[in-house]
Design a protein around this motif. Structure first.
Motif, PDB file in Angstrom:
ATOM      1  N   MET A   1      54.922  39.932  53.120  1.00  0.00           N
ATOM      2  CA  MET A   1      54.047  40.913  52.504  1.00  0.00           C
ATOM      3  C   MET A   1      53.409  40.292  51.264  1.00  0.00           C
ATOM      4  N   LEU A   2      52.151  40.562  51.090  1.00  0.00           N
ATOM      5  CA  LEU A   2      51.427  40.027  49.945  1.00  0.00           C
ATOM      6  C   LEU A   2      51.707  40.878  48.708  1.00  0.00           C
ATOM      7  N   ARG A   3      51.851  40.208  47.597  1.00  0.00           N
ATOM      8  CA  ARG A   3      52.103  40.901  46.335  1.00  0.00           C
ATOM      9  C   ARG A   3      50.794  41.091  45.576  1.00  0.00           C
ATOM     10  N   LEU A   4      50.646  42.249  44.998  1.00  0.00           N
ATOM     11  CA  LEU A   4      49.448  42.590  44.247  1.00  0.00           C
ATOM     12  C   LEU A   4      49.223  41.635  43.084  1.00  0.00           C
ATOM     13  N   ASP A   5      50.271  41.291  42.359  1.00  0.00           N
ATOM     14  CA  ASP A   5      50.117  40.398  41.218  1.00  0.00           C
ATOM     15  C   ASP A   5      49.713  38.988  41.656  1.00  0.00           C
ATOM     16  N   ASP A   6      50.143  38.567  42.842  1.00  0.00           N
ATOM     17  CA  ASP A   6      49.737  37.261  43.362  1.00  0.00           C
ATOM     18  C   ASP A   6      48.244  37.267  43.711  1.00  0.00           C
ATOM     19  N   LEU A   7      47.785  38.358  44.314  1.00  0.00           N
ATOM     20  CA  LEU A   7      46.358  38.475  44.623  1.00  0.00           C
ATOM     21  C   LEU A   7      45.522  38.466  43.353  1.00  0.00           C
ATOM     22  N   GLU A   8      45.984  39.201  42.348  1.00  0.00           N
ATOM     23  CA  GLU A   8      45.263  39.260  41.086  1.00  0.00           C
ATOM     24  C   GLU A   8      45.186  37.882  40.435  1.00  0.00           C
ATOM     25  N   LEU A   9      46.276  37.156  40.495  1.00  0.00           N
ATOM     26  CA  LEU A   9      46.292  35.807  39.934  1.00  0.00           C
ATOM     27  C   LEU A   9      45.323  34.895  40.689  1.00  0.00           C
ATOM     28  N   PHE A  10      45.314  34.979  41.996  1.00  0.00           N
ATOM     29  CA  PHE A  10      44.407  34.164  42.798  1.00  0.00           C
ATOM     30  C   PHE A  10      42.949  34.450  42.446  1.00  0.00           C
ATOM     31  N   VAL A  11      42.591  35.718  42.374  1.00  0.00           N
ATOM     32  CA  VAL A  11      41.210  36.089  42.043  1.00  0.00           C
ATOM     33  C   VAL A  11      40.854  35.629  40.636  1.00  0.00           C
ATOM     34  N   ARG A  12      41.748  35.823  39.692  1.00  0.00           N
ATOM     35  CA  ARG A  12      41.489  35.406  38.309  1.00  0.00           C
ATOM     36  C   ARG A  12      41.357  33.889  38.218  1.00  0.00           C
ATOM     37  N   THR A  13      42.163  33.167  38.975  1.00  0.00           N
ATOM     38  CA  THR A  13      42.084  31.706  38.989  1.00  0.00           C
ATOM     39  C   THR A  13      40.741  31.254  39.560  1.00  0.00           C
ATOM     40  N   ALA A  14      40.320  31.886  40.631  1.00  0.00           N
ATOM     41  CA  ALA A  14      39.023  31.546  41.226  1.00  0.00           C
ATOM     42  C   ALA A  14      37.889  31.854  40.254  1.00  0.00           C
ATOM     43  N   ASP A  15      37.993  32.962  39.542  1.00  0.00           N
ATOM     44  CA  ASP A  15      36.939  33.363  38.599  1.00  0.00           C
ATOM     45  C   ASP A  15      36.858  32.428  37.396  1.00  0.00           C
ATOM     46  N   THR A  16      37.996  32.003  36.892  1.00  0.00           N
ATOM     47  CA  THR A  16      38.007  31.170  35.691  1.00  0.00           C
ATOM     48  C   THR A  16      37.942  29.679  36.008  1.00  0.00           C
ATOM     49  N   GLY A  17      38.320  29.324  37.229  1.00  0.00           N
ATOM     50  CA  GLY A  17      38.350  27.919  37.602  1.00  0.00           C
ATOM     51  C   GLY A  17      39.528  27.167  37.011  1.00  0.00           C
ATOM     52  N   SER A  18      40.515  27.932  36.533  1.00  0.00           N
ATOM     53  CA  SER A  18      41.666  27.316  35.872  1.00  0.00           C
ATOM     54  C   SER A  18      42.901  28.172  36.065  1.00  0.00           C
ATOM     55  N   LEU A  19      43.956  27.557  36.553  1.00  0.00           N
ATOM     56  CA  LEU A  19      45.216  28.271  36.707  1.00  0.00           C
ATOM     57  C   LEU A  19      45.807  28.619  35.342  1.00  0.00           C
ATOM     58  N   SER A  20      45.674  27.715  34.379  1.00  0.00           N
ATOM     59  CA  SER A  20      46.184  27.970  33.023  1.00  0.00           C
ATOM     60  C   SER A  20      45.450  29.130  32.364  1.00  0.00           C
ATOM     61  N   ALA A  21      44.129  29.169  32.519  1.00  0.00           N
ATOM     62  CA  ALA A  21      43.342  30.262  31.932  1.00  0.00           C
ATOM     63  C   ALA A  21      43.709  31.590  32.585  1.00  0.00           C
ATOM     64  N   ALA A  22      43.902  31.578  33.889  1.00  0.00           N
ATOM     65  CA  ALA A  22      44.303  32.797  34.588  1.00  0.00           C
ATOM     66  C   ALA A  22      45.676  33.255  34.117  1.00  0.00           C
ATOM     67  N   ALA A  23      46.587  32.307  33.937  1.00  0.00           N
ATOM     68  CA  ALA A  23      47.926  32.647  33.453  1.00  0.00           C
ATOM     69  C   ALA A  23      47.856  33.275  32.067  1.00  0.00           C
ATOM     70  N   ARG A  24      47.053  32.687  31.177  1.00  0.00           N
ATOM     71  CA  ARG A  24      46.906  33.253  29.827  1.00  0.00           C
ATOM     72  C   ARG A  24      46.319  34.660  29.887  1.00  0.00           C
ATOM     73  N   ALA A  25      45.310  34.858  30.721  1.00  0.00           N
ATOM     74  CA  ALA A  25      44.659  36.168  30.818  1.00  0.00           C
ATOM     75  C   ALA A  25      45.616  37.236  31.337  1.00  0.00           C
TER      76      ALA A  25
END
Length: 92
Positions: free
Chosen positions: A1-25
């Motif tokens: 089952m997919l987790r909502l927080d994982d989806l949110e992280l993926f979308v934020r990472t794609a939007d920012t182009g950075s896993l670190s930036a997504a993590a901070r956000a």
């Protein structure tokens, strides 16, 4: 089952182009963010992002999935809004 927080992280990472930036956000550590991305990729059995020390880019599968992840998050937010709106309309 997919987790909502994982989806949110993926979308934020794609939007920012950075896993670190997504993590901070999202106020999580880079290690937690990396684990969430790995968990999502394992659940989908596909690689979504190609990561190196200097760059991050979506795979073809990641680009396809991104639209669906955004739609799912948007739909859940709309549903949450409807429930919140219903609470204010009900009184007595």
């Amino acid at each position: 089952m997919l987790r909502l927080d994982d989806l949110e992280l993926f979308v934020r990472t794609a939007d920012t182009g950075s896993l670190s930036a997504a993590a901070r956000a999202l106020d999580v550590s880079p290690a937690v963010a990396s684990a969430a991305l790995k968990r999502l990729e394992q659940a989908l059995e596909v690689r979504l992002l190609v990561r190196s020390t200097r760059s991050l880019r979506l795979t073809a599968e990641g680009e396809q999935f991104l639209a669906h992840a955004r739609a799912a998050l948007r739909s859940l937010e709309e549903g949450r809004g409807l429930l919140a709106g219903g609470k204010t309309a009900i009184s007595g």
